[in-house]
Design an enzyme around this catalytic site. Structure first.
Site, PDB file in Angstrom:
ATOM      1  N   ILE A 170      -6.179   9.839   4.645  1.00  0.00           N
ATOM      2  CA  ILE A 170      -5.913   8.612   5.401  1.00  0.00           C
ATOM      3  C   ILE A 170      -6.508   8.830   6.779  1.00  0.00           C
ATOM      4  O   ILE A 170      -6.033   9.658   7.546  1.00  0.00           O
ATOM      5  CB  ILE A 170      -4.419   8.309   5.490  1.00  0.00           C
ATOM      6  CG1 ILE A 170      -3.911   7.913   4.111  1.00  0.00           C
ATOM      7  CG2 ILE A 170      -4.172   7.176   6.483  1.00  0.00           C
ATOM      8  CD1 ILE A 170      -2.451   7.569   4.077  1.00  0.00           C
ATOM      9  N   PRO A 171      -7.594   8.114   7.087  1.00  0.00           N
ATOM     10  CA  PRO A 171      -8.436   8.470   8.232  1.00  0.00           C
ATOM     11  C   PRO A 171      -7.855   8.030   9.570  1.00  0.00           C
ATOM     12  O   PRO A 171      -8.427   7.197  10.265  1.00  0.00           O
ATOM     13  CB  PRO A 171      -9.736   7.747   7.928  1.00  0.00           C
ATOM     14  CG  PRO A 171      -9.311   6.539   7.166  1.00  0.00           C
ATOM     15  CD  PRO A 171      -8.115   6.950   6.358  1.00  0.00           C
ATOM     16  N   CYS A 172      -6.759   8.640   9.967  1.00  0.00           N
ATOM     17  CA  CYS A 172      -6.123   8.258  11.227  1.00  0.00           C
ATOM     18  C   CYS A 172      -7.018   8.621  12.411  1.00  0.00           C
ATOM     19  O   CYS A 172      -6.837   8.098  13.505  1.00  0.00           O
ATOM     20  CB  CYS A 172      -4.755   8.908  11.356  1.00  0.00           C
ATOM     21  SG  CYS A 172      -4.758  10.689  11.222  1.00  0.00           S
ATOM     22  N   HIS A 173      -7.999   9.508  12.173  1.00  0.00           N
ATOM     23  CA  HIS A 173      -8.917   9.861  13.274  1.00  0.00           C
ATOM     24  C   HIS A 173      -9.831   8.695  13.623  1.00  0.00           C
ATOM     25  O   HIS A 173     -10.470   8.702  14.662  1.00  0.00           O
ATOM     26  CB  HIS A 173      -9.743  11.080  12.885  1.00  0.00           C
ATOM     27  CG  HIS A 173     -10.554  10.897  11.637  1.00  0.00           C
ATOM     28  ND1 HIS A 173     -10.001  11.002  10.369  1.00  0.00           N
ATOM     29  CD2 HIS A 173     -11.853  10.597  11.451  1.00  0.00           C
ATOM     30  CE1 HIS A 173     -10.947  10.783   9.474  1.00  0.00           C
ATOM     31  NE2 HIS A 173     -12.082  10.523  10.092  1.00  0.00           N
ATOM     32  N   ARG A 174      -9.916   7.683  12.744  1.00  0.00           N
ATOM     33  CA  ARG A 174     -10.787   6.535  13.024  1.00  0.00           C
ATOM     34  C   ARG A 174     -10.078   5.479  13.861  1.00  0.00           C
ATOM     35  O   ARG A 174     -10.649   4.420  14.129  1.00  0.00           O
ATOM     36  CB  ARG A 174     -11.270   5.907  11.718  1.00  0.00           C
ATOM     37  CG  ARG A 174     -12.181   6.832  10.934  1.00  0.00           C
ATOM     38  CD  ARG A 174     -12.717   6.220   9.649  1.00  0.00           C
ATOM     39  NE  ARG A 174     -13.279   7.266   8.810  1.00  0.00           N
ATOM     40  CZ  ARG A 174     -13.143   7.331   7.482  1.00  0.00           C
ATOM     41  NH1 ARG A 174     -12.501   6.373   6.849  1.00  0.00           N
ATOM     42  NH2 ARG A 174     -13.660   8.340   6.818  1.00  0.00           N
TER      43      ARG A 174
END
Length: 176
Positions: free
Chosen positions: A142-146
Site C-alpha cells: 500500500i504505497p503510503c510513500h506516494r
DNA sequence: AACCCGCCCAACT
DNA sequence: AGTTGGGCGGGTT
C-alpha cells in the site's frame, strides 16, 4: 501487540535483505498480516517483529509471490502489487477506507493527504488520513510513500528508514 | 475529556 | 523562504 485469539492459529515470518534495507513479511492464512521495510540492521527488524507479535510464530524461507514482488520493486522495477491477499481484520473501518484509497495511487505518481481525504468523503480529514497512514501495516504494497503534503514537501514516514526512505522510493519511481 | 498526530490554510516576517 | 496560530478528524488512554 498482536496476540489475539484469532491470530493464535499460525503466523509465519520471513526476513530478507534488499537495496532499501532489511525487509520482513508476516502472514496468516488470511494473507499478508504485516510488512516491514527499510531496516538498516537485521536485529532491529527482528526486535520490531518480536514486539509486534507473541511467540506463536514460525520462521519460513523468504520465498513466495509477495516477497518476489517486493524484491523486484526494490530493484527499481515497475511492480503492481495487485492481487496480494491482505489480512485487514485488525484495522478500523476508517483505516481500511484510507488504505484502500491509497492502494489505487499508481506507480510513479503522488497524491496529497488533503486530496485523499476528499476522495474518501472526509474533506477536512487530512490529518486523520495522515494518522491512518502512519499505521499502514503494508508499506510498499500500500504505497503510503506516494502521499505527500499539500505544499509539496514529503511529509512523514514511519516505516524503517523514515522520510529518507520515502524520498528514496519516490525518486526510484520517477526514474522508471 | 483530555491528549497526540505522517495536515492545511491564511497571514504574516 | 520560514514561522505562527487556529482549525481539523480519528485514535488512544
Amino acid at each position: 501487540m498482536i496476540n489475539d485469539k484469532r491470530y493464535r492459529v499460525l503466523i509465519t515470518y520471513s526476513l530478507f535483505p534488499t537495496s532499501i534495507g532489511w525487509c520482513g513479511v508476516l502472514t496468516t492464512q488470511r494473507g499478508l498480516l504485516r510488512l516491514y521495510a527499510g531496516y538498516a540492521e537485521r536485529n532491529q527488524l527482528l526486535n520490531h517483529i518480536a514486539g509486534a507479535v507473541d511467540s506463536h510464530k514460525k520462521k519460513v524461507p523468504a520465498t513466495g509471490i509477495v516477497i518476489d514482488k517486493i524484491k523486484r520493486y526494490c530493484s527499481g522495477k515497475h511492480v503492481s502489487f495487485e492481487g496480494c491477499k491482505m489480512d485487514w481484520s485488525s484495522l478500523s473501518p476508517f483505516q481500511q477506507k484510507v488504505l484502500k484509497a491509497a492502494l489505487k495511487i499508481p506507480y510513479g505518481s503522488v497524491e496529497t493527504y488533503g486530496n485523499l481525504a476528499r476522495t474518501i468523503g472526509c474533506p477536512r480529514g487530512a490529518r486523520a488520513v495522515g494518522n491512518a497512514l502512519a499505521k499502514n501495516p503494508f508499506p510498499l504494497v500500500i504505497p503510503c510513500h506516494r502521499i505527500i503534503r499539500g505544499d509539496g514537501k514529503p511529509g512523514g514516514f514511519s516505516a524503517g528508514g523514515g522520510v529518507m526512505l520515502k524520498n528514496k522510493l519516490l525518486q526510484m519511481e520517477q526514474l522508471s
